[in-house]
Design an enzyme around this catalytic site. Structure first.
Site, PDB file in Angstrom:
ATOM      1  N   CYS A  55     -25.278   3.573 -14.611  1.00  0.00           N
ATOM      2  CA  CYS A  55     -24.288   4.660 -14.611  1.00  0.00           C
ATOM      3  C   CYS A  55     -24.893   5.928 -15.234  1.00  0.00           C
ATOM      4  CB  CYS A  55     -23.046   4.241 -15.383  1.00  0.00           C
ATOM      5  SG  CYS A  55     -21.789   5.534 -15.473  1.00  0.00           S
ATOM      6  N   CYS A  66     -18.659  -2.976 -18.334  1.00  0.00           N
ATOM      7  CA  CYS A  66     -18.894  -2.545 -16.947  1.00  0.00           C
ATOM      8  C   CYS A  66     -20.192  -3.115 -16.386  1.00  0.00           C
ATOM      9  CB  CYS A  66     -18.938  -1.016 -16.875  1.00  0.00           C
ATOM     10  SG  CYS A  66     -19.126  -0.418 -15.184  1.00  0.00           S
ATOM     11  N   TYR A  83      -6.882   6.803   3.317  1.00  0.00           N
ATOM     12  CA  TYR A  83      -7.037   5.716   2.344  1.00  0.00           C
ATOM     13  C   TYR A  83      -6.398   4.436   2.848  1.00  0.00           C
ATOM     14  CZ  TYR A  83      -5.923   2.443  -1.230  1.00  0.00           C
ATOM     15  OH  TYR A  83      -5.788   1.261  -1.892  1.00  0.00           O
ATOM     16  N   CYS A 112     -16.821   0.846 -21.202  1.00  0.00           N
ATOM     17  CA  CYS A 112     -18.149   0.804 -20.584  1.00  0.00           C
ATOM     18  C   CYS A 112     -18.925  -0.450 -20.977  1.00  0.00           C
ATOM     19  CB  CYS A 112     -18.930   2.060 -20.951  1.00  0.00           C
ATOM     20  SG  CYS A 112     -18.163   3.584 -20.347  1.00  0.00           S
ATOM     21  N   CYS A 154     -13.252   1.268 -15.717  1.00  0.00           N
ATOM     22  CA  CYS A 154     -13.597   2.689 -15.606  1.00  0.00           C
ATOM     23  C   CYS A 154     -12.304   3.506 -15.579  1.00  0.00           C
ATOM     24  CB  CYS A 154     -14.423   2.919 -14.338  1.00  0.00           C
ATOM     25  SG  CYS A 154     -15.309   4.491 -14.297  1.00  0.00           S
ATOM     26  N   GLU A 196       0.817  -1.216   0.000  1.00  0.00           N
ATOM     27  CA  GLU A 196       0.000   0.000   0.000  1.00  0.00           C
ATOM     28  C   GLU A 196       0.851   1.266   0.000  1.00  0.00           C
ATOM     29  OE1 GLU A 196      -2.943   0.358  -0.795  1.00  0.00           O
ATOM     30  OE2 GLU A 196      -3.475  -1.751  -0.774  1.00  0.00           O
ATOM     31  N   ASP A 225      -9.799   6.613  -3.196  1.00  0.00           N
ATOM     32  CA  ASP A 225      -8.554   6.927  -3.898  1.00  0.00           C
ATOM     33  C   ASP A 225      -8.948   7.456  -5.277  1.00  0.00           C
ATOM     34  OD1 ASP A 225      -9.427   4.661  -5.224  1.00  0.00           O
ATOM     35  OD2 ASP A 225      -7.385   4.048  -5.702  1.00  0.00           O
TER      36      ASP A 225
END
Length: 347
Positions: free
Chosen positions: A220, A214, A132, A211, A204, A49, A150
């Site tokens: 959306c 997705c 985060y 798309c 995305c 991370e 994030d």
DNA sequence: GACGCGTGGTC
DNA sequence: TGACCAAGCGT
């Protein structure tokens, strides 16, 4: 500015539907073979991370693997020599992260007997761990409920609800957090968090989002309104300035003299060519350009005798540069130098 | 809340 | 080539 509340968003898709959609998609289409996903080990999660802060997965992978070989546990990292730590991080950028990571390991060893805490308040006290990363550690290391926000999450939410919030400033972060918390489930948190990141990174995407792949396409707002390209909103940034920098190359004797940079500023704690504020007496050898996040460096390299300095210096043979933490452009510069030619120069 | 802090990839 | 972008944090 028109606010979009969790209640508004919930009318588009409920929290349960959202979580189920993301979790199911992640199981089938997400990334499940990244190096730091193999053990769910809190140390692995922490290392990955911090490395991944503002840094792409592809860049991090080789660094992560070398890091675990050299510093396999909290204890190993806590007891490591700081110069070895910096050398292992060299080239990855944002070098304060390396110092934070070692300080984090030392805190986990000293305050928690080498076992990563799970509570948000305790995690937040760990160096390098911000809002985060608290959520990421809880989700990835413990599969515990935790919201994350994030760049991926902001972009996904920005498009999903055609949010008027800008993503490249912190101005509207509290609204993104509000929405993220609303949509965070109480189960399957590891897969849910991973799914959010995977959706943002592979579907995305910032440019040319796919798309058609997705799982949220039908709900959306941006897709339904055919304005995906207009989201997320961002503020136009001013052009970054160019600043000169003068670097000294001393050729009296064997090898090259390096100086450890101060702990603050650019390239903290790394070794580099001694830098002076103005052009020194000597002969111009070469120039280089380097772009930072906030300015461009117009680097001038001078063959010159060295100005006095209080900072640590050492003379290094060109063939021994590999084990020292050097900034990427300085390493590149030194590797490209023709040493025989440089040694011919008379001041 | 604004700013400082890297580097490499992409178009 | 310039501009944008990346699993943000500390001050």
């Amino acid at each position: 500015m028109q606010r979009v509340t969790p209640q508004d968003a919930n009318a588009v898709i409920s929290a349960d539907d959202f979580a189920q959609t993301v979790v199911n998609w992640q199981r089938q289409h997400g990334r499940n073979d990244l190096p730091w996903q193999q053990h769910n080990d809190p140390y692995h999660v922490l290392v990955s991370e911090l490395m991944l802060q503002q840094t792409q997965v592809k860049t991090v992978i080789p660094y992560f693997q070398r890091w675990l070989e050299q510093f396999p546990t909290f204890t190993a990292l806590a007891n490591a020599d700081e110069q070895e730590v910096m050398a292992c991080w060299q080239g990855l950028g944002y070098y304060r992260r390396a110092r934070n990571l070692q300080a984090a390991a030392q805190k986990v060893v000293a305050d928690y007997q080498g076992t990563m805490p799970q509570a948000m308040e305790e995690l937040r006290e760990i160096p390098g761990v911000g809002p985060y990363t608290v959520g990421a550690i809880r989700a990835f290391a413990f599969d515990a409920p935790a919201a994350i926000v994030d760049g991926n999450v902001k972009r996904l939410l920005g498009r999903l609800f055609t949010l008027p919030y800008v993503v490249n400033k912190s101005t509207h972060d509290k609204y993104f957090w509000e929405l993220s918390e609303h949509y965070t489930p109480t189960v399957n948190n590891r897969r849910f968090a991973q799914g959010l990141l995977d959706l943002g990174a592979t579907v995305c995407k910032p440019r040319q989002p796919t798309c058609e792949l997705c799982p949220l396409q039908k709900v959306c707002c941006a897709y339904q309104q055919d304005c995906v390209e207009d989201y997320p909103k961002r503020e136009v940034k001013a052009r970054i300035p160019t600043r000169p920098g003068h670097f000294c190359l001393d050729i009296n004797g064997q090898g090259v003299v390096l100086e450890q940079r101060p702990a603050d500023g650019i390239w903290p704690s790394l070794w580099s060519l001694p830098e002076c504020k103005e052009a020194p007496q000597g002969k111009p050898l070469t120039r280089f350009k380097h772009t930072f996040s906030h300015y461009k460096l117009d680097g001038h390299v001078w063959v010159t005798s060295l100005p006095p300095s209080d900072r640590p210096r050492r003379r290094i043979e060109p063939e021994h540069l590999a084990n020292i933490g050097l900034p990427a452009p300085i390493r590149k510069l030194l590797e490209q130098l023709n040493w025989d030619e440089v040694c011919q120069i008379q001041l």
